[in-house]
Design an enzyme around this catalytic site. Structure first.
Site, mmCIF file in Angstrom:
data_model
loop_
_atom_site.group_PDB
_atom_site.id
_atom_site.type_symbol
_atom_site.label_atom_id
_atom_site.label_comp_id
_atom_site.label_asym_id
_atom_site.label_seq_id
_atom_site.Cartn_x
_atom_site.Cartn_y
_atom_site.Cartn_z
ATOM 1 N N ARG A 1 -3.573 10.401 1.311
ATOM 2 C CA ARG A 1 -4.475 11.118 2.212
ATOM 3 C C ARG A 1 -5.096 12.289 1.493
ATOM 4 N NH1 ARG A 1 -0.678 11.328 7.202
ATOM 5 N NH2 ARG A 1 -0.442 9.100 7.555
ATOM 6 N N ARG B 1 0.864 -1.185 0.000
ATOM 7 C CA ARG B 1 0.000 0.000 0.000
ATOM 8 C C ARG B 1 0.897 1.231 0.000
ATOM 9 N NH1 ARG B 1 -0.143 2.009 5.101
ATOM 10 N NH2 ARG B 1 0.958 0.759 6.627
ATOM 11 N N ARG C 1 18.480 9.837 1.414
ATOM 12 C CA ARG C 1 17.915 10.951 2.182
ATOM 13 C C ARG C 1 18.997 11.631 3.007
ATOM 14 N NH1 ARG C 1 14.281 8.288 7.092
ATOM 15 N NH2 ARG C 1 15.878 6.871 7.892
ATOM 16 N N GLU D 1 22.434 9.366 3.736
ATOM 17 C CA GLU D 1 22.263 7.908 3.798
ATOM 18 C C GLU D 1 22.371 7.308 2.402
ATOM 19 O OE1 GLU D 1 18.799 6.497 5.837
ATOM 20 O OE2 GLU D 1 19.109 7.835 7.544
ATOM 21 N N TYR E 1 11.775 -7.461 10.022
ATOM 22 C CA TYR E 1 11.819 -6.014 10.223
ATOM 23 C C TYR E 1 10.803 -5.639 11.295
ATOM 24 C CZ TYR E 1 11.788 -1.057 9.728
ATOM 25 O OH TYR E 1 11.877 0.278 10.020
ATOM 26 N N ARG F 1 19.746 -5.677 3.366
ATOM 27 C CA ARG F 1 20.194 -4.428 2.768
ATOM 28 C C ARG F 1 20.926 -3.683 3.871
ATOM 29 N NH1 ARG F 1 21.021 -3.534 -2.194
ATOM 30 N NH2 ARG F 1 20.550 -1.317 -2.050
ATOM 31 N N ASP G 1 9.328 -2.592 13.856
ATOM 32 C CA ASP G 1 9.332 -1.224 14.371
ATOM 33 C C ASP G 1 9.689 -1.295 15.856
ATOM 34 O OD1 ASP G 1 8.747 0.328 12.157
ATOM 35 O OD2 ASP G 1 6.589 0.006 12.327
#
Length: 363
Positions: A174, A170, A278, A304, A352, A247, A354
């Protein structure tokens, strides 16, 4: 045996288990091969600025239990992640919202924006065959070309047509003027940096730094009844089934003798030609001020660069494709046969996580 638990790694997973074990009256030894606690959320003070040494970490969660847990150790500020995308000098708001659509197409109302996206999505008919088609089917060609394509190709080191569609399940769209990237109920950064949070969690617990568990495994295992291992699962078994892929990220840090470089904590460079993905300007995670609310005269930035991982590099993002997932399942079976070792965290579970999820799982 001197301890109930030997905890390998002082990142969020290890620190949470260590704190909970001590609270339950258990004896704990925490070891880490780095010279500091905190794993990848370690922050280091440079020119009065808490620099996120291993990449930007922004705490966000909808889980009140986790939020109450972390804020019981330190106060968090009200930082909200609102990155800016720079495409060849054009600046766009992230996540994709009405500011983005107005800049992209000149549309003013949510209806106009929705119509524009719908019209562009029609380009893809049938099931998307790769990441490019998947992204266009979600947000249309214009947004894909300027804000998704280049960034994603740098991130993965591959052409979007060669990446599987499932990577982008996704893309947040917004139809409001809301730049709050995570949209979580609770978010912020620990005042004084993440290292302070970990140090508070490990208060009263024995910690030994610069200790490589795998090099001294035999003697360290004798110290405790149970081992909590948060390092790479394939390294634990000496890569005997093969190496799991990641990665990696390389950082170029610079101290600048000026108060403001880019005016935002994170600016993503979404064209393919700019080599970095970034730039992070660390002071804006804490509103450009020190603990006493004074403006900081200098700034620290980190460029980065995403890279292929090789042994010896810092593993960041697991490559959870079919091949690596199958190999992890084999390692997981070996791990389950290890009687008194618990494998946990991002590297121990090849997943991964959070930060809030890491804590939730550890709790």
């Amino acid at each position: 045996m001197n301890y109930n638990y030997l905890i390998v790694g002082s990142g969020l997973y290890g620190a949470t288990i260590a704190q909970q074990a001590k609270k339950a009256g258990k004896s704990v030894l925490v070891i880490d091969k780095r010279p500091n606690v905190g794993g990848n959320i370690y922050t280091e003070k440079v020119e009065g600025i808490n620099v996120h040494k291993y990449g930007a970490h922004i705490f966000h969660t909808n889980n009140k239990e986790v939020w109450d847990y972390v804020t019981s150790f330190v106060d968090f500020n009200r930082f909200t992640n609102s990155p800016v995308a720079n495409y060849k000098g054009e600046l766009y708001s992230m996540p994709f919202n009405m500011y983005t659509f107005n800049k992209m197409w000149g549309v003013v109302t949510p209806e106009e924006a929705a119509a524009k996206i719908e019209e562009q999505k029609k380009e893809i008919t049938g099931e998307p065959k790769n990441l490019e088609e998947q992204a266009i089917s979600l947000v249309g060609r214009d947004i894909y070309e300027k804000l998704v394509k280049g960034y994603t190709e740098k991130q993965w080191g591959r052409d979007c047509k060669d990446l599987p569609a499932f990577i982008i399940k996704r893309l947040p769209v917004r139809l409001t003027f809301d730049n709050n990237y995570f949209n979580a109920l609770y978010q912020g950064i620990p005042i004084g940096g993440y290292t302070k949070l970990i140090e508070k969690m490990l208060e009263g617990i024995e910690v030994r730094l610069n200790v490589d568990y795998l090099e001294n495994k035999e003697e360290l295992d004798k110290l405790a009844e149970k081992v909590i291992y948060t390092g790479p699962i394939d390294a634990y078994f000496d890569y005997k089934l093969g190496t799991l892929e990641y990665r990696s990220v390389r950082f170029e840090n610079e101290i600048l003798d000026k108060p403001n470089f880019q005016g935002n904590a994170a600016v993503n460079y979404t064209d393919r030609e700019t080599p970095w993905t970034r730039i992070i300007e660390h002071k804006w995670f804490e509103f450009g001020k020190d603990e006493n609310g004074n403006d900081l005269p200098k700034t620290v930035i980190s460029r980065e660069y995403s890279s292929e991982w090789k042994l010896g590099d810092e593993p960041y993002y697991p490559v959870n494709d079919a091949k690596n997932s199958a190999l992890y399942e084999q390692y997981k079976a070996l791990a389950e046969a290890e009687g008194n070792v618990i494998f946990g965290g991002r590297l121990g579970e090849y997943k991964y996580y959070d930060m809030d999820k890491t804590i939730e799982v550890a709790l």
